[in-house]
Design a protein around this motif. Sequence first.
Motif, PDB file in Angstrom:
ATOM      1  N   ASN A 250       0.830  -1.209   0.000  1.00 11.67           N
ATOM      2  CA  ASN A 250       0.000   0.000   0.000  1.00 11.67           C
ATOM      3  C   ASN A 250       0.864   1.258   0.000  1.00 11.67           C
ATOM      4  OD1 ASN A 250      -2.368  -1.506   0.044  1.00 11.67           O
ATOM      5  ND2 ASN A 250      -2.478  -1.531   2.292  1.00 11.67           N
ATOM      6  N   PHE A 251       1.952   1.205   0.744  1.00 15.76           N
ATOM      7  CA  PHE A 251       2.883   2.335   0.792  1.00 15.76           C
ATOM      8  C   PHE A 251       3.452   2.608  -0.602  1.00 15.76           C
ATOM      9  CE2 PHE A 251       6.860   4.495   1.495  1.00 15.76           C
ATOM     10  CZ  PHE A 251       6.627   5.310   2.594  1.00 15.76           C
ATOM     11  N   HIS A 252       3.856   1.557  -1.270  1.00 15.59           N
ATOM     12  CA  HIS A 252       4.392   1.683  -2.631  1.00 15.59           C
ATOM     13  C   HIS A 252       3.340   2.249  -3.583  1.00 15.59           C
ATOM     14  CE1 HIS A 252       5.405   0.508  -6.713  1.00 15.59           C
ATOM     15  NE2 HIS A 252       4.438  -0.384  -6.710  1.00 15.59           N
ATOM     16  N   PHE A 253       2.107   1.804  -3.451  1.00 13.72           N
ATOM     17  CA  PHE A 253       1.031   2.251  -4.335  1.00 13.72           C
ATOM     18  C   PHE A 253       0.773   3.752  -4.168  1.00 13.72           C
ATOM     19  CE2 PHE A 253      -3.508   2.963  -5.245  1.00 13.72           C
ATOM     20  CZ  PHE A 253      -3.553   2.507  -6.553  1.00 13.72           C
ATOM     21  N   VAL A 254       0.781   4.227  -2.927  1.00 12.50           N
ATOM     22  CA  VAL A 254       0.544   5.647  -2.654  1.00 12.50           C
ATOM     23  C   VAL A 254       1.716   6.494  -3.149  1.00 12.50           C
ATOM     24  CG1 VAL A 254       0.250   7.367  -0.828  1.00 12.50           C
ATOM     25  CG2 VAL A 254      -0.963   5.177  -0.692  1.00 12.50           C
ATOM     26  N   LEU A 255       2.929   5.996  -2.975  1.00 17.38           N
ATOM     27  CA  LEU A 255       4.124   6.758  -3.346  1.00 17.38           C
ATOM     28  C   LEU A 255       4.296   6.872  -4.861  1.00 17.38           C
ATOM     29  CD1 LEU A 255       6.695   8.171  -2.263  1.00 17.38           C
ATOM     30  CD2 LEU A 255       7.840   5.951  -2.399  1.00 17.38           C
ATOM     31  N   GLU A 256       3.747   5.920  -5.603  1.00 16.65           N
ATOM     32  CA  GLU A 256       3.983   5.863  -7.049  1.00 16.65           C
ATOM     33  C   GLU A 256       3.526   7.133  -7.764  1.00 16.65           C
ATOM     34  OE1 GLU A 256       3.395   2.650 -10.687  1.00 16.65           O
ATOM     35  OE2 GLU A 256       2.139   2.532  -8.895  1.00 16.65           O
ATOM     36  N   SER A 257       2.352   7.637  -7.433  1.00 16.43           N
ATOM     37  CA  SER A 257       1.848   8.845  -8.095  1.00 16.43           C
ATOM     38  C   SER A 257       2.713  10.056  -7.764  1.00 16.43           C
ATOM     39  CB  SER A 257       0.400   9.107  -7.679  1.00 16.43           C
ATOM     40  OG  SER A 257       0.309   9.294  -6.271  1.00 16.43           O
ATOM     41  N   LYS A 258       3.213  10.102  -6.527  1.00 17.87           N
ATOM     42  CA  LYS A 258       4.076  11.216  -6.126  1.00 17.87           C
ATOM     43  C   LYS A 258       5.403  11.181  -6.882  1.00 17.87           C
ATOM     44  CE  LYS A 258       3.014  13.506  -3.152  1.00 17.87           C
ATOM     45  NZ  LYS A 258       2.235  14.767  -3.099  1.00 17.87           N
ATOM     46  N   VAL A 259       5.927   9.986  -7.125  1.00 17.30           N
ATOM     47  CA  VAL A 259       7.177   9.850  -7.879  1.00 17.30           C
ATOM     48  C   VAL A 259       6.985  10.311  -9.321  1.00 17.30           C
ATOM     49  CG1 VAL A 259       8.840   8.188  -8.799  1.00 17.30           C
ATOM     50  CG2 VAL A 259       8.098   8.016  -6.424  1.00 17.30           C
ATOM     51  N   SER A 339      12.350  16.301  -1.872  1.00 14.63           N
ATOM     52  CA  SER A 339      12.585  16.176  -0.427  1.00 14.63           C
ATOM     53  C   SER A 339      11.452  15.407   0.243  1.00 14.63           C
ATOM     54  CB  SER A 339      12.718  17.569   0.202  1.00 14.63           C
ATOM     55  OG  SER A 339      13.815  18.266  -0.351  1.00 14.63           O
ATOM     56  N   GLU A 340      10.234  15.669  -0.200  1.00 12.93           N
ATOM     57  CA  GLU A 340       9.081  14.965   0.371  1.00 12.93           C
ATOM     58  C   GLU A 340       9.171  13.464   0.107  1.00 12.93           C
ATOM     59  OE1 GLU A 340       4.196  14.803  -0.094  1.00 12.93           O
ATOM     60  OE2 GLU A 340       5.352  16.415  -1.051  1.00 12.93           O
ATOM     61  N   ILE A 341       9.558  13.101  -1.106  1.00  9.90           N
ATOM     62  CA  ILE A 341       9.689  11.677  -1.449  1.00  9.90           C
ATOM     63  C   ILE A 341      10.804  11.032  -0.630  1.00  9.90           C
ATOM     64  CG2 ILE A 341      10.375  10.089  -3.291  1.00  9.90           C
ATOM     65  CD1 ILE A 341       8.905  11.912  -5.244  1.00  9.90           C
ATOM     66  N   LYS A 342      11.891  11.745  -0.467  1.00  8.65           N
ATOM     67  CA  LYS A 342      13.017  11.206   0.306  1.00  8.65           C
ATOM     68  C   LYS A 342      12.605  10.941   1.749  1.00  8.65           C
ATOM     69  CE  LYS A 342      17.874  12.104   1.387  1.00  8.65           C
ATOM     70  NZ  LYS A 342      19.011  13.064   1.236  1.00  8.65           N
ATOM     71  N   ARG A 343      11.870  11.878   2.333  1.00 14.10           N
ATOM     72  CA  ARG A 343      11.402  11.686   3.715  1.00 14.10           C
ATOM     73  C   ARG A 343      10.409  10.528   3.789  1.00 14.10           C
ATOM     74  NH1 ARG A 343      10.982  17.376   3.458  1.00 14.10           N
ATOM     75  NH2 ARG A 343       8.715  17.163   3.178  1.00 14.10           N
ATOM     76  N   THR A 344       9.568  10.418   2.770  1.00 17.35           N
ATOM     77  CA  THR A 344       8.563   9.353   2.769  1.00 17.35           C
ATOM     78  C   THR A 344       9.218   7.979   2.664  1.00 17.35           C
ATOM     79  OG1 THR A 344       7.001  10.854   1.683  1.00 17.35           O
ATOM     80  CG2 THR A 344       6.475   8.510   1.643  1.00 17.35           C
ATOM     81  N   VAL A 345      10.229   7.867   1.821  1.00 18.18           N
ATOM     82  CA  VAL A 345      10.924   6.586   1.649  1.00 18.18           C
ATOM     83  C   VAL A 345      11.585   6.157   2.952  1.00 18.18           C
ATOM     84  CG1 VAL A 345      12.868   5.471   0.479  1.00 18.18           C
ATOM     85  CG2 VAL A 345      11.263   6.859  -0.831  1.00 18.18           C
ATOM     86  N   GLU A 346      12.077   7.129   3.716  1.00 17.10           N
ATOM     87  CA  GLU A 346      12.710   6.803   4.998  1.00 17.10           C
ATOM     88  C   GLU A 346      11.705   6.230   5.994  1.00 17.10           C
ATOM     89  OE1 GLU A 346      14.487  10.443   6.195  1.00 17.10           O
ATOM     90  OE2 GLU A 346      16.211  10.271   4.828  1.00 17.10           O
TER      91      GLU A 346
END
Length: 400
Positions: A250-259, A339-346
Amino acid sequence: VGMFSIGLRPDRRRPSQLRLNDFMPTQLPDGSSNLRKLPSTFDLDTTSIAPPNEKTNENESILIQQNNTTKTRCYLERNQILKWYDSYSSTTKSMISDPANRAYILATVPIYDECLRDNYELQVWQSYFKMGIEQKHWAKEVTQRTKTCYDVVNCQFIRKKINQLVDNIVQADATIFDVQVQLIRYWSHRNSENHQTIESIEKQILEYISQCTPYVKKMFQGRIELAKVEIEEYKALTDFNQIATPAQFNFHFVLESKVKQCSMKNKSFVMVTKRAEYDLLPKFIEKMEFSFKIDESVMSQEDVQVMYDQMRKITKDYRTQMMALYVRSLAREYELLSSEIKRTVELFPQDKDQGFGATAGHVAFKHYHELREKRLNLEVEQSLYFLEEIQPMKISSITS
């Protein structure tokens, strides 16, 4: 004699013959007055035009009209070619001073250029075919064309593409060979003993094209590298999907659009930065102009000119400031999203979820995310190469 190793086959349709005399100056010394003058409708940038006395079928006429409307690459323009040969070295200057050599060079440079690109293109599609067969994965460029992942359809499409490119190369080789024969006959007719060899002329043509297009080879190599990264990314994503916990998926699915959004911002930022470097303003900035009409019956011509010069300066300064602000805006947008993506991945889930271990999923996602970023960066690089085509060439010289 030609540079291409593919042999001619009698069943291939020969291109319209290119005549060396079409590229000769209208006046040549010593017995050359019988050469046919350049037709008024002749386009020096077209590589396949039938002589005036020969008939062309309807399809060929349409093709010629389409070629005439195509924008020519700046380094293939007659003046650019002559300028390079005249200033590059004493060898090239001597070579271009001969009317027959000049005619041959002007006639064949566009053909060599297109054929070199076709050779690169051929290698790309051969690589795509090999990847699809051996890796069981088709490059995105292939599936975008065929709209499917079926092996049979993609194989047929690539084979057809390869055959078309081979035909182009064969026809180009035949055209070059025909013009070479005409050049050799011209030398024999003039009893010239000081002419350069075909090989030396061809070498300088390839040197010219190489200097003008250092980005072309990188562009085609980048497409192959991109396809390889796509395969690695797909395998990494498959591995991740097999071992990811529900929370991780689910985390990956949400992050995909942001990437994807971040990638688009990065592409815009890099593109505009490159445009600023080349002084190619976007249309919405280029249209901005400060001007008003001055009553020239009241003011002197000198005062009027000063006013108009000031208007142009204000317009130029305004456009420059607008472009700088536009670049800063895009840079800031990309910086914030990145920066937002980097923080989210962490914050990616690493705890057990519904009895599933999360460590392996975290490692797999990290590997996949790195490959995804690599692929997106390669796509951005590929999108910039078209700007290189419209840049004026920079002439460098050598000592010889």
